[in-house]
Design a protein around this motif. Structure first.
Motif, mmCIF file in Angstrom:
data_model
loop_
_atom_site.group_PDB
_atom_site.id
_atom_site.type_symbol
_atom_site.label_atom_id
_atom_site.label_comp_id
_atom_site.label_asym_id
_atom_site.label_seq_id
_atom_site.Cartn_x
_atom_site.Cartn_y
_atom_site.Cartn_z
ATOM 1 N N MET A 22 6.331 14.111 16.941
ATOM 2 C CA MET A 22 5.419 13.684 17.993
ATOM 3 C C MET A 22 4.410 12.672 17.450
ATOM 4 O O MET A 22 3.786 12.905 16.407
ATOM 5 C CB MET A 22 4.683 14.883 18.589
ATOM 6 N N PRO A 23 4.204 11.552 18.150
ATOM 7 C CA PRO A 23 3.289 10.506 17.642
ATOM 8 C C PRO A 23 1.829 10.897 17.845
ATOM 9 O O PRO A 23 1.502 11.781 18.636
ATOM 10 C CB PRO A 23 3.651 9.293 18.499
ATOM 11 N N GLU A 24 0.951 10.223 17.113
ATOM 12 C CA GLU A 24 -0.487 10.375 17.301
ATOM 13 C C GLU A 24 -1.098 8.980 17.329
ATOM 14 O O GLU A 24 -0.401 7.978 17.339
ATOM 15 C CB GLU A 24 -1.093 11.232 16.173
ATOM 16 N N GLY A 25 -2.427 8.928 17.352
ATOM 17 C CA GLY A 25 -3.117 7.645 17.297
ATOM 18 C C GLY A 25 -2.951 6.812 18.547
ATOM 19 O O GLY A 25 -2.693 7.326 19.638
ATOM 20 N N PRO A 26 -3.101 5.494 18.412
ATOM 21 C CA PRO A 26 -3.089 4.594 19.584
ATOM 22 C C PRO A 26 -1.819 4.690 20.417
ATOM 23 O O PRO A 26 -1.884 4.577 21.635
ATOM 24 C CB PRO A 26 -3.240 3.204 18.943
ATOM 25 N N PHE A 27 -0.648 4.896 19.787
ATOM 26 C CA PHE A 27 0.572 4.963 20.587
ATOM 27 C C PHE A 27 0.547 6.168 21.516
ATOM 28 O O PHE A 27 0.875 6.078 22.698
ATOM 29 C CB PHE A 27 1.811 5.037 19.679
#
Length: 866
Positions: A391-396
């Protein structure tokens, strides 16, 4: 030894004994499904014997088949459910000749203790669909032979019903889905009711059966005959659906035994008892009620998802060019998904291991309202462990989440993500409010569903319907950084998952870790923090005199800016509306808007005065004079000193009507007007001030059995009182007896004028006006605020709403030598939240007087509850 011959008394004794054993077995094992099957078998055997008894004088058995239908046909016979039995006759003449036999059999069912729900049809009558009685055709989908002519039954089973179902497939399926959607709409299209009806609510047993019927019809259409039975059922269903049925069946059995009747509502007391007995759970013992209800919602969600997918898969009643066009398969760029018939699905060969693609799918759902196919849902659920790792984090992540939140169907996408476990992967802080029940007799939905409804309510302002919705919709385009606003809506109640403490502050704490993962800057964090932290402030301000300068000054200090005020106004609007379908009344919506306007004016340095003075603001005076000319001086006297709250919440025509009542005080010193306002009745009282006036008015309403919901009381500088009471009529005294309205008003007039004694009126009626036990006991709380007004002491009383509460409070004020300047009465569920502005000898109360009043109020309220 010769066996005892059959008789009704013997069958009745057998039924009573077996029924007692069934109950004992259920109470020992908690196995509802087994209990249903055993009762169905018991009743089946009794009916065979009854039929034999009824035919004992007939040498030849008649061409009549006894067919179990509905729940009896499914072998799902609940403890207090009706026994659906169909007498199928070979012809009209058979039905006519054996009418007395059928009637005797039905009567015998009642005589031995069975709740009979009989129907009689000829074989020919079973061969068509009655549009006004679809339930009969649907009941035949759950048919089973019990007794009588087996050959006749086989004709019904093998020849007539399959041909009928295939011939009328579309009519049956479409009407079945239409009835289900109407039922869902009645319950707000959500499974998350705090006190659900486990049979009729979305995700309940009725939906489980609709899923079975649609599955059966689909199989019949594919095979052109009845599918082969699986165990006791013809239906092929998922294991999780069967687990859901086992739980719901046990819960419904428990409710029937608990209430001694066909009662299917899981009220709070029933939830406590079911949890204490671990009804439907695999482990026996005692469970936490919140955990038990979460288990219920998990199973209801399974049933709801399945039935909605089946209904959505039905072909359109009339295939249009647009519908045909929608069935074209369209790939979704950058993913393995394709769109077909408004449904997103996956090729069988595709692998679900790309979180980025999954998030883009939910962005599409939020933007267009698409749905996932059953196959896609199942495969996403199975892939959760893999997706969790990547699972992505940050701005994306924030970009995807932002696009979901801003989509017009954001709540639909979030609900789907929540049901599949995706939302908790992105925002673990949300897990604490999954299916969480907060018991306050006011909220209708679980905390997570309430949150989604809040978001729904804001997006619905894109297409406003009511006049006040149009007002609030004007604020939405003016909000800066709307994505931050929607994130605050999503997180504003997450702190409730910790059960104790200030949930607004706890929600801010939980949001901090999300801010870090999203890499928010300081300004973004502060915007969301302030909105979450203050999300209850506007509701609290509505319980004050919103036209008092101190109220607006204090509230504006907490808000700080116009942008925060606009967001907080919309958040409060959506939050109240999401509490229950009727929580946001036009009256509350109007007050909320007035609070927004006055606070906005304050922030722009335009502050309303607390009291009206004609010399300082002649505009209102002139507007009223336009409709009541030649009364300049009398109107000045009436308006002088009235609170701004009264003047700005009344139309000029209403002020004119009140003024005309004032002009008539010389002829009749007690002026009354009565009207109905939606589900409420309203009485306006205008008279000259006197001690115990408010208490006596509340007492008359209590004596007549009325339940005061809203009230406000105002006075002008000349001592003229304008009191408004809105109340419900639980006994429908005035609705069912319109002529009683005049007698009702006359009793008010007599008490207020002193011609009748309020004590005598109360003693003559109080014995029949008792209310049932409260669902949730509310502790009495009395709070004073000496900063809310420059001229009065504010006291807020929060207490259990009981008959006579308002009168006792007002009597206590009089006994403690307090003068009531303004009263704001509100009731939320079973909780009274009443605010009063008091003076004594034209000044605020001192500390000793407040302490004396607090003790007296506590004693008075406790005396009502004991």
């Amino acid at each position: 030894m010769t066996p005892e011959p059959l008789s009704l008394s013997r069958l009745r004794d057998t039924y009573q004994q077996e029924t007692s054993e069934l109950r004992a077995t259920f109470e020992r094992t908690g196995d509802g499904a087994a209990s249903l099957r055993r009762r169905a078998s018991l009743v089946e055997g009794l009916l065979r014997n009854l039929w034999s008894l009824c035919l004992s004088d007939h040498p030849e058995p008649p061409p009549i088949a006894l067919v179990a239908t509905g729940g009896f046909g499914r072998r799902e016979l609940y403890p207090f459910s009706d026994v659906d039995i169909l007498f199928v006759c070979a012809s009209d003449s058979v039905e006519r000749d054996y009418h007395s036999v059928i009637r005797s059999c039905t009567q015998a069912m009642w005589d031995i203790g069975l709740r009979a729900s009989p129907a009689t049809r000829t074989l020919k009558e079973c061969d068509h669909v009655d549009g006004d009685n679809l339930e009969f055709t649907v009941s035949l989908l759950d048919r089973r032979f019990v007794a009588g002519d087996a050959v006749l039954y086989r004709r019904l089973e093998a020849d007539i019903l399959p041909a009928l179902a295939l011939r009328e497939w579309n009519t049956i399926a479409q009407n079945m889905a239409e009835l289900a959607r109407a039922r869902h709409s009645k319950y707000g299209n959500t499974i998350f009711h705090l006190e659900p009806n486990i049979k009729e609510c979305p995700g309940g047993l009725r939906d489980y059966h609709v899923a079975q019927w649609l599955t059966l019809l689909n199989a019949l259409q594919a095979e052109k005959n009845w599918p082969k039975p699986v165990t006791n059922s013809f239906y092929t269903v998922h294991n999780d659906l069967e687990s859901a049925f086992d739980f719901l069946a046990s819960a419904r059995c428990f409710l029937h035994y608990r209430c001694g009747r066909d009662d299917n509502t899981l009220d709070w007391h029933a939830q406590d008892e079911a949890a204490a007995q671990s009804i439907g759970l695999e482990t026996r013992g005692t469970a936490d009620p919140a955990y038990w209800m979460r288990t219920y919602y998990r199973h209801a969600r399974t049933v709801s998802r399945r039935v909605l997918l089946l209904m959505d898969d039905l072909p359109p009643a009339r295939r249009s060019f647009y519908k045909q066009f929608r069935r074209k398969r369209t790939p979704v760029a950058g993913t393995d998904f394709f769109l077909e018939n408004g449904r997103l699905s996956l090729d069988e060969s595709s692998e679900v291991n790309d979180p980025d693609a999954i998030l883009r799918i939910f962005v599409l759902i939020a933007a267009h309202g698409y749905k996932l196919s059953q196959n896609a849902e199942d495969r996403i659920s199975d892939a959760l462990p893999v997706l969790a790792i990547h699972m992505p984090e940050g701005p994306f992540l924030w970009n995807c989440l932002r696009d979901i939140l801003l989509g017009p169907y954001a709540a639909q996408a979030l609900r789907m993500m929540h049901a599949l476990g995706i939302l908790e992967l992105l925002i673990p802080e949300f897990h604490g409010i999954d299916s969480l029940v907060i018991r306050d007799a006011y909220h209708r939905y679980t905390v997570d569903e309430h949150t989604f409804l809040v978001i729904d309510n804001i997006h619905a302002l894109r297409q406003p319907h009511h006049e006040w919705e149009k007002r609030f919709s004007t604020l939405l385009p003016e909000i800066d950084r709307r994505e931050l606003f929607f994130l605050a809506l999503l997180m504003h109640d997450t702190g409730k998952g910790r059960r104790t403490g200030d949930h607004a502050g706890l929600s801010v704490e939980l949001s901090e870790s999300l801010f870090a993962r999203l890499e928010f800057d300081i300004e973004e964090r502060d915007t969301v923090r302030r909105l979450i932290r203050n999300h209850l402030e506007m509701s609290a301000a509505l319980r004050r005199d919103i036209f008092a300068t101190e109220t607006i000054r204090n509230f504006a200090a907490r808000v700080g800016s116009q942008n925060q005020l606009k967001m907080l106004t919309l958040m409060t609007y959506a939050d109240i509306k999401a509490v229950a379908p009727d929580a946001l009344t036009p009256w509350k919506a109007e007050n909320l808007w007035q609070l927004y306007i006055t606070t906005s004016n304050f922030l722009d340095r335009s502050v309303d005065e607390a009291r009206y003075h004609a010399d300082e603001d002649p505009t209102l005076l002139n507007r009223i004079l336009a409709v009541v000319p030649d009364h300049n001086q009398q109107l000045r006297v009436f308006l002088e000193g009235l609170p701004q709250r009264y003047l700005q919440t009344r139309l000029p025509e209403q002020v004119r009507n009140h003024f005309q009542m004032v002009l008539a005080l010389d002829q009749e010193p007690v002026q009354l007007s009565f009207r109905t306002v939606r589900q409420l009745c309203e009485v306006i009282l205008i008279t000259r001030d006197r001690p115990l006036l408010f208490a006596d008015m509340a007492g008359v309403l209590s004596a007549w059995g009325m339940n005061i919901v809203k009230a406000d009381a105002f006075s002008n500088a000349a001592g003229i009182i304008v009191d408004t009471f809105q109340f419900t009529d639980p006994f429908q005294t005035l609705e069912l007896n319109p002529t009683e309205v005049n007698r009702f008003l006359e009793s008010i007039r007599n008490v207020i004028s002193g011609r009748s004694s309020i004590e005598k009126l109360l003693s003559g009626r109080s014995h029949s006006r008792r209310r049932g036990l409260a669902k949730v006991e509310t502790a009495t709380r009395i709070d004073f605020d000496d900063t809310a007004s420059s001229h009065s002491s504010l006291v807020q009383v929060v207490a259990q709403d009981t008959p006579g509460l308002l009168r006792e409070i007002a009597k206590t004020f009089a006994a403690c030598r307090c003068n009531l300047e303004t009263a704001l009465i509100d009731t939320e569920g079973e909780v009274a939240i009443d605010v009063f502005y008091l003076t004594t000898e034209h000044r605020k109360l001192n500390e000793a007087e407040e302490s004396e009043l607090s003790a007296a109020l506590t004693r008075a309220i406790d005396s009502l509850r004991n």
